[in-house]
Design a protein around this motif. Structure first.
Motif, PDB file in Angstrom:
ATOM      1  N   VAL A 140     -14.571  63.989  65.650  1.00  0.00           N
ATOM      2  CA  VAL A 140     -15.704  64.912  65.594  1.00  0.00           C
ATOM      3  C   VAL A 140     -16.995  64.110  65.697  1.00  0.00           C
ATOM      4  CG1 VAL A 140     -16.887  66.706  64.277  1.00  0.00           C
ATOM      5  CG2 VAL A 140     -14.393  66.503  64.144  1.00  0.00           C
ATOM      6  N   ASP A 141     -17.763  64.338  66.762  1.00  0.00           N
ATOM      7  CA  ASP A 141     -19.067  63.713  66.952  1.00  0.00           C
ATOM      8  C   ASP A 141     -20.163  64.628  66.450  1.00  0.00           C
ATOM      9  OD1 ASP A 141     -19.156  61.104  68.674  1.00  0.00           O
ATOM     10  OD2 ASP A 141     -17.643  62.338  69.671  1.00  0.00           O
ATOM     11  N   LEU A 142     -21.214  64.025  65.899  1.00  0.00           N
ATOM     12  CA  LEU A 142     -22.419  64.761  65.523  1.00  0.00           C
ATOM     13  C   LEU A 142     -23.622  63.987  66.024  1.00  0.00           C
ATOM     14  CD1 LEU A 142     -23.672  67.165  63.901  1.00  0.00           C
ATOM     15  CD2 LEU A 142     -23.809  65.593  61.954  1.00  0.00           C
ATOM     16  N   TRP A 143     -24.574  64.685  66.670  1.00  0.00           N
ATOM     17  CA  TRP A 143     -25.808  64.034  67.114  1.00  0.00           C
ATOM     18  C   TRP A 143     -26.944  65.052  67.136  1.00  0.00           C
ATOM     19  CZ3 TRP A 143     -22.146  65.852  70.396  1.00  0.00           C
ATOM     20  CH2 TRP A 143     -22.526  66.512  71.565  1.00  0.00           C
ATOM     21  N   HIS A 144     -28.142  64.570  66.863  1.00  0.00           N
ATOM     22  CA  HIS A 144     -29.315  65.451  66.872  1.00  0.00           C
ATOM     23  C   HIS A 144     -30.587  64.617  66.901  1.00  0.00           C
ATOM     24  CE1 HIS A 144     -30.290  64.811  62.552  1.00  0.00           C
ATOM     25  NE2 HIS A 144     -28.979  64.788  62.377  1.00  0.00           N
TER      26      HIS A 144
END
Length: 522
Positions: A140-144
């Motif tokens: 699971v990738d998260l980016w912002h």
């Protein structure tokens, strides 16, 4: 007491003791003569009369180490296991392959992005009718963007030149409950978009990607307005896009909204369940735990038990103390947090369980563990790896109760004798404690026990032990020396415990506590 840093127990005594709970941990059952646990060149063959009743051992181990745990299934009617809409990944996804839970810092200098703290928990499940089963081993990738609206490692399209920086990006591997957690900051805004974060879920069969889902999550505008009154968000003007006029938000609506709560310390927490459909068949989730404690944390060179379904087409056991990496056509691979993949040594394989040794050199962090039968990946999951993960083997192979151990009595004249601390009770169908008699005031009595995940301790001074709440001297704490992954500890039993009856044994190493076991002191 001489040889206090020695292990005080030989190979024959080790096998005799492990007959109560540990020998079949390593090999999955069967007779010692067939499995050849003792190299013939280094020790005399044991007489059958000197060995325990291995049939009893096999019966005990079959229900503990060789029976899979049931797969966790959620009731979709009781939780929000909602099918989320797939949405564009946008122009700013960079596959940095940063396995980390705290995504705030730039790893090049450790500087964390400023902003209101936010902890995000994603739980990934597969929707199947009215149930939703957790997906273990998903990436699971998260980016912002940061508080000023810029993404890392990109330049242009409204971003400053952030090339080479990697803040606010990272991935985690879902655990046996399908969950990952990230520590980040409340995102800022940029022109044309409401406040949001991107996430991506990927599944792999070995190194082959088999599934990918990409979407976004958004925030309640009222909460965002409150957050943006604080530094560093309040140095910018008023944002020009809210949920009501964001085209991407309008395509997903309230299913994209995070339910955010205060953490009581100026930050926020949120949980978000993602129900996936059309997940490919063929790779089942597996759960890997310490074969001693049945806890989830693993350590390099430790003995592990992996549970699943359809893992192999047959049952096979290692036939020597040098572990094979292929057994019954099955291999286990461990891809650690640094991205290095290694073959694991195998003790035992079956359709529902595999016992293996975590490879030496496995780095700390989240590891992906997958099973391959021939050329087919038959199971995949993840596990947390730490330098030490102390687990104590127990007589009933449950991680609870009386340990797999012996009492060593040393008399004033130097005579040493080993005495059992457990016996099998046919009525209870379980091993029960044998009271330990501390004997004459000149006797010294020691507990010689076995575990795994102990050997990588920093130093002997980093180990503490209590018996019945009383400090116990730690004489040895490390590798047993004969069997792969097997560790040993030797503790002095305080004479002040005489007459105490049932007492707890608590071991801690480098700040991590092993499963609690119990003794009976006469």
């Amino acid at each position: 007491m001489k040889r206090t840093e020695k292990q005080l127990i030989n190979r024959r005594e080790t096998l005799r003791l492990l007959g109560a709970a540990g020998a079949t941990v390593l090999v999955g059952g069967g007779s010692e003569r067939v499995l050849r646990l003792w190299p013939a060149a280094s020790v005399q063959a044991a007489e059958a009369s000197s060995l325990p009743a291995l049939a009893n051992v096999d019966r005990l181990m079959a229900t503990n180490l060789f029976t899979p745990k049931p797969r966790l299934v959620w009731d979709a009617s009781q939780i929000s296991c909602t099918s989320r809409p797939a949405l564009t990944e946008g122009p700013f996804f960079v596959d940095e392959l940063l396995n980390r839970s705290d995504i705030r810092p730039d790893p090049s200098n450790g500087t964390a992005k400023a902003g209101v703290p936010l902890k995000v928990k994603f739980t990934i499940g597969e929707i199947n009718g009215s149930s939703c089963a957790p997906i273990a081993g998903a990436l699971v990738d998260l980016w912002h963007c940061d508080a000023s609206g810029g993404y890392s490692d990109v330049s242009g399209q409204g971003n400053p030149n952030n090339l080479g920086q990697k803040f606010l990006r990272g991935y985690q591997i879902t655990d046996s409950t399908g969950s990952v957690e990230f520590t980040t900051i409340y995102p800022g805004w940029y022109s044309g978009r409401t406040v949001h974060m991107h996430y991506k879920v990927r599944l792999f069969a070995g190194a082959t990607r088999t599934y990918e889902f990409t979407s976004q999550v958004c925030f309640d505008d009222t909460l965002t307005d409150q957050v943006f009154t604080q530094a560093p968000y309040n140095t910018r003007g008023t944002r020009n896009t809210r949920n009501s006029n964001d085209n991407i938000y309008q395509s997903g609506g309230s299913t994209l909204l995070l339910s955010v709560a205060s953490d009581g310390a100026g930050g926020y927490t949120t949980s978000y369940i993602v129900g996936l459909t059309n997940v490919p068949d063929g790779v089942t989730g597996v759960s890997s735990v310490s074969a001693a404690s049945f806890n989830g944390s693993l350590a390099p060179e430790g003995i592990c038990a992996l549970f699943g379904a359809g893992l192999s087409s047959s049952t096979a056991a290692a036939t020597s103390t040098t572990l094979p990496t292929t057994l019954g056509g099955v291999q286990v691979f461990v891809r650690d947090a640094s991205g290095t993949t290694r073959n694991a040594g195998l003790f035992f394989v079956s359709p529902t369980q595999i016992n293996f040794q975590l490879p030496a050199g496995t780095s700390a962090g989240t590891a992906v563990i997958y099973v391959q039968n021939g050329s087919t990946v038959t199971g995949q999951g993840s596990a947390a790896v730490a330098s030490v993960a102390p687990g104590i083997f127990t007589a009933n192979s449950t991680g609870k109760g009386v340990p797999a151990a012996l009492a060593l009595r040393v008399k004033a004249d130097g005579t040493q004798t080993y005495e059992p601390i457990a016996q099998f009770d046919a009525t209870q169908n379980a091993f029960v404690p044998v009271p330990i008699d501390l004997g004459a005031s000149t006797d010294q009595v020691y507990l010689v026990g076995f575990g795994t995940g102990l050997r990588n301790r920093s130093s002997l001074s980093g180990v503490t032990a209590t018996i019945g709440g009383t400090n116990a001297s730690v004489l040895y704490f490390g590798s047993q020396g004969t069997y792969a992954g097997l560790d040993q500890f030797n503790l002095g039993i305080p004479r002040s415990l005489a007459g105490r009856g049932t007492v707890d044994v608590v071991l801690s190493v480098d700040g991590k506590t092993a499963n609690t076991v119990t003794l009976n002191i006469k």
